[in-house]
Design a protein around this motif. Structure first.
Motif, mmCIF file in Angstrom:
data_model
loop_
_atom_site.group_PDB
_atom_site.id
_atom_site.type_symbol
_atom_site.label_atom_id
_atom_site.label_comp_id
_atom_site.label_asym_id
_atom_site.label_seq_id
_atom_site.Cartn_x
_atom_site.Cartn_y
_atom_site.Cartn_z
ATOM 1 N N GLY A 121 45.118 43.432 26.648
ATOM 2 C CA GLY A 121 46.240 44.079 27.742
ATOM 3 C C GLY A 121 47.574 44.377 27.611
ATOM 4 O O GLY A 121 48.084 45.561 27.824
ATOM 5 N N THR A 122 47.964 43.639 26.648
ATOM 6 C CA THR A 122 48.895 44.068 26.030
ATOM 7 C C THR A 122 49.402 45.778 25.725
ATOM 8 O O THR A 122 50.695 46.259 26.137
ATOM 9 C CB THR A 122 49.585 43.571 24.419
ATOM 10 N N HIS A 130 52.820 40.026 31.301
ATOM 11 C CA HIS A 130 52.470 41.036 31.293
ATOM 12 C C HIS A 130 51.842 41.803 29.147
ATOM 13 O O HIS A 130 51.734 42.705 29.597
ATOM 14 C CB HIS A 130 53.151 42.903 31.335
ATOM 15 N N GLY A 131 52.064 40.932 28.664
ATOM 16 C CA GLY A 131 52.198 40.806 27.580
ATOM 17 C C GLY A 131 52.476 40.236 25.756
ATOM 18 O O GLY A 131 53.923 39.728 26.683
ATOM 19 N N GLU A 160 50.974 42.732 39.112
ATOM 20 C CA GLU A 160 50.095 42.513 39.407
ATOM 21 C C GLU A 160 49.681 42.414 41.022
ATOM 22 O O GLU A 160 50.246 42.120 41.552
ATOM 23 C CB GLU A 160 49.238 41.366 38.773
ATOM 24 N N ASP A 190 49.016 46.249 37.296
ATOM 25 C CA ASP A 190 47.657 45.223 36.406
ATOM 26 C C ASP A 190 46.831 44.573 36.455
ATOM 27 O O ASP A 190 47.035 43.327 37.535
ATOM 28 C CB ASP A 190 49.331 44.731 35.338
ATOM 29 N N VAL A 242 44.642 43.107 34.107
ATOM 30 C CA VAL A 242 44.389 42.836 33.435
ATOM 31 C C VAL A 242 43.139 41.444 34.008
ATOM 32 O O VAL A 242 42.479 40.627 33.451
ATOM 33 C CB VAL A 242 45.354 41.797 32.323
HETATM 34 N N1 PMP Z 1 48.754 41.098 31.666
HETATM 35 C C1 PMP Z 1 48.637 40.024 32.161
HETATM 36 C C2 PMP Z 1 48.614 39.918 33.599
HETATM 37 C C3 PMP Z 1 47.729 38.994 31.581
HETATM 38 O O1 PMP Z 1 47.160 37.823 32.160
HETATM 39 C C4 PMP Z 1 47.636 38.959 29.853
HETATM 40 C C5 PMP Z 1 46.866 38.234 29.054
HETATM 41 N N2 PMP Z 1 47.203 37.210 29.916
HETATM 42 C C6 PMP Z 1 48.245 40.748 28.927
HETATM 43 C C7 PMP Z 1 48.404 41.776 30.041
HETATM 44 C C8 PMP Z 1 47.589 40.353 28.389
HETATM 45 O O2 PMP Z 1 46.406 40.444 27.375
HETATM 46 P P1 PMP Z 1 46.013 40.287 26.092
HETATM 47 O O3 PMP Z 1 46.756 38.737 25.603
HETATM 48 O O4 PMP Z 1 44.827 41.368 26.105
HETATM 49 O O5 PMP Z 1 47.132 41.648 25.158
#
Ligand code: PMP
Length: 477
Positions: free
Chosen positions: A164-165, A192-193, A258, A291, A293
């Motif tokens: 997600g990052t 967001h990461g 989000e 976002d 994720v």
């Molecule tokens: N965006 C959101 C909304 C998240 O909740 C997260 C992880 N908690 C991420 C991005 C980052 O994802 P990752 O840990 O897979 O890098």
């Protein structure tokens, strides 16, 4: 010792069964019996994990403290050693079963066991695992096509990533390249990461600071529970207008948020907020990034994507977690026109969306559809939210119950008027629930919100068990 209590304690519906190794003697049994007197039944489940002979929790903890990042944290005072999983259940080193109501935003099960997903991964692994770039491969193209098919409007071009990052970093970079601007607006309390750019956009927690990045602005959070304008989304949206007018040159690269903040404590943005902000951003020449994720992939029940509940269509959508049910994969989806900006750069991702991950994620998507998991998220999620609402009426400490589908939050306050965060109490309740066999997550700006985001195969019986256990833990406070 009463026979019926013992029978109940070790019956298949009790979280104390099956025990592969005896817990620590009489003390543990009497402590367990004490809880069993009031313990609700965990829904029966016909599975026993294979015996576990590996290292115990204490040894793993020692190695972890010595060899792994000191920034890693644990959910419980005595961290659990989870060694097996099946559907919505996890098993510790003693074979004890837990209901997983947090699950790392896995979609089809806790992230380890769905036979169709496993089969897809094994078949592709046996045949070929390679990089995403260089050669043609049908697994990658097929999944990209399927994913684009779930998107509204002209969102048809997919960039795969490993997390997600990475997806959010790429989305922000695309917005900057496309617009020629540097400024990004994100929300306070957002996550967001964990890379430099995304940590800049993150503004979460009052106990740790984000990584400051130039050109990142944090707008007022349209928080319906604590925010100054209540549920009036348009009033919060004015802050974005002001940031653009007074904090930038009048133009922005983009806005990222989000639809329901996950790590931020399951905060659903106030209605009317996103349409107003998207209009402002477009007017300033920027791109709107959703976002997804956490809220994506059917979790909210009412919609497949979280932003759909707000009636907006973003320019860029990012996703991870649920997309692969635990497989490391993320994605950025945008329009063909916006995607063009990267053709003028040398952009590639060696393993993002490799054949094994895309074959697995494609299987996940098929299972979500075949098993009608979106519908299940809606039905079971609404049921659970109602039951949590009833708990709120009974227990003064629950200040708010919120969220959608199987993305629910319960905020704890010591004073409903002042909304004083009940930080110590929530930790205590969480420990008690774990002892009774239920795992939930915790988050929010003050760390006083239960995050309930189970795998989407969660049942009404699980929802009952979770609420009964929470009720008992709260009654003991
Ligand atoms: N965006 C959101 C909304 C998240 O909740 C997260 C992880 N908690 C991420 C991005 C980052 O994802 P990752 O840990 O897979 O890098």
């Amino acid at each position: 010792m009463q026979r019926h209590l013992l029978r109940r304690l070790f019956s298949s519906s009790s979280p104390f069964a099956p025990q592969k190794r005896a817990r620590s003697g009489l003390a543990a049994v009497s402590e367990a019996v004490e809880s069993a007197a009031v313990l609700p039944n965990m829904p029966p489940f016909g599975y026993s994990p294979p015996p576990y002979d590996g290292p115990r929790a204490a040894e793993i903890l020692r190695k972890r403290s010595e060899f792994l990042s000191p920034s890693m944290f644990y959910l419980y005072k005595k961290p659990l050693n989870i060694v097996d999983g099946k559907m919505q259940y996890l098993y510790d080193e003693d074979g004890r079963r837990y209901l997983d109501a947090f699950g790392g935003i896995a979609t089809v099960c806790c992230g380890h066991c769905h036979p169709e997903v496993i089969e897809a991964i094994i078949n592709q692994t046996k045949r070929l695992q390679h990089s995403t770039i260089l050669y043609l491969n049908n697994a990658i193209a097929d999944f990209a096509e399927a994913l684009a098919g779930k998107m509204p409007g002209d969102l048809k071009v997919v960039f795969f990533t490993n997390s997600g990052t990475e997806a959010n970093e790429l989305a922000m970079m695309i917005a900057r390249l496309y617009t020629g601007c540097h400024d990004i607006i994100s929300l306070r309390n957002a996550y967001h990461g964990n890379a430099a750019g995304t940590m800049g956009a993150t503004a979460q927690c009052n106990w740790k600071f984000n990584v400051v990045q130039s050109g990142v602005h944090h707008a007022l959070n349209p928080d319906q529970y604590r925010g100054v304008f209540g549920s009036d989304g348009e009033k919060y949206a004015k802050d974005v207008e002001e940031i653009i007018n007074y904090g930038t040159s009048g133009n922005v690269a983009g806005f990222i948020s989000e639809a329901i903040q996950g790590v931020g404590g399951i905060l659903e943005l106030a209605p009317g907020y996103l349409p107003a902000v998207y209009k402002t951003i477009k007017k300033a020449g920027g791109l709107c990034i959703a976002d997804e994720v956490q809220a994506g992939f059917a979790r909210t029940g009412s919609h497949f994507w979280g932003f759909e509940a707000h009636g907006v269509v973003p320019d860029i959508v990012t996703m991870a977690k649920g997309i692969g049910n635990g497989i490391p994969i993320g994605a950025v989806v945008t329009t063909p026109e916006i995607a063009q900006v990267l053709t003028r750069r040398s952009y590639f991702n060696t393993f993002g969306g490799n054949p094994v991950c895309t074959a697995g994620a494609h299987a996940v998507l098929k299972v979500i559809e075949k098993e009608k998991l979106q519908e299940n998220a809606l039905i079971v999620g609404s049921y659970l939210k109602n039951r949590l609402g009833a708990l709120q009426e009974k227990h003064e400490i629950i200040g708010d119950v919120r969220g959608r589908g199987l993305m629910l939050g319960v905020e704890f306050v010591t004073d409903r008027q002042q909304k004083t965060p009940a930080k110590a109490e929530i930790v205590h309740v969480m420990e008690q629930m774990k002892d009774m066999g239920v795992l939930v997550g915790k988050g929010g700006f003050h760390g006083n919100v239960f995050r309930i985001t189970p795998p989407l195969c969660f049942t009404k019986e699980d929802a009952d068990f979770l609420t009964d256990v929470m009720d008992i833990a709260l009654s003991k406070l």
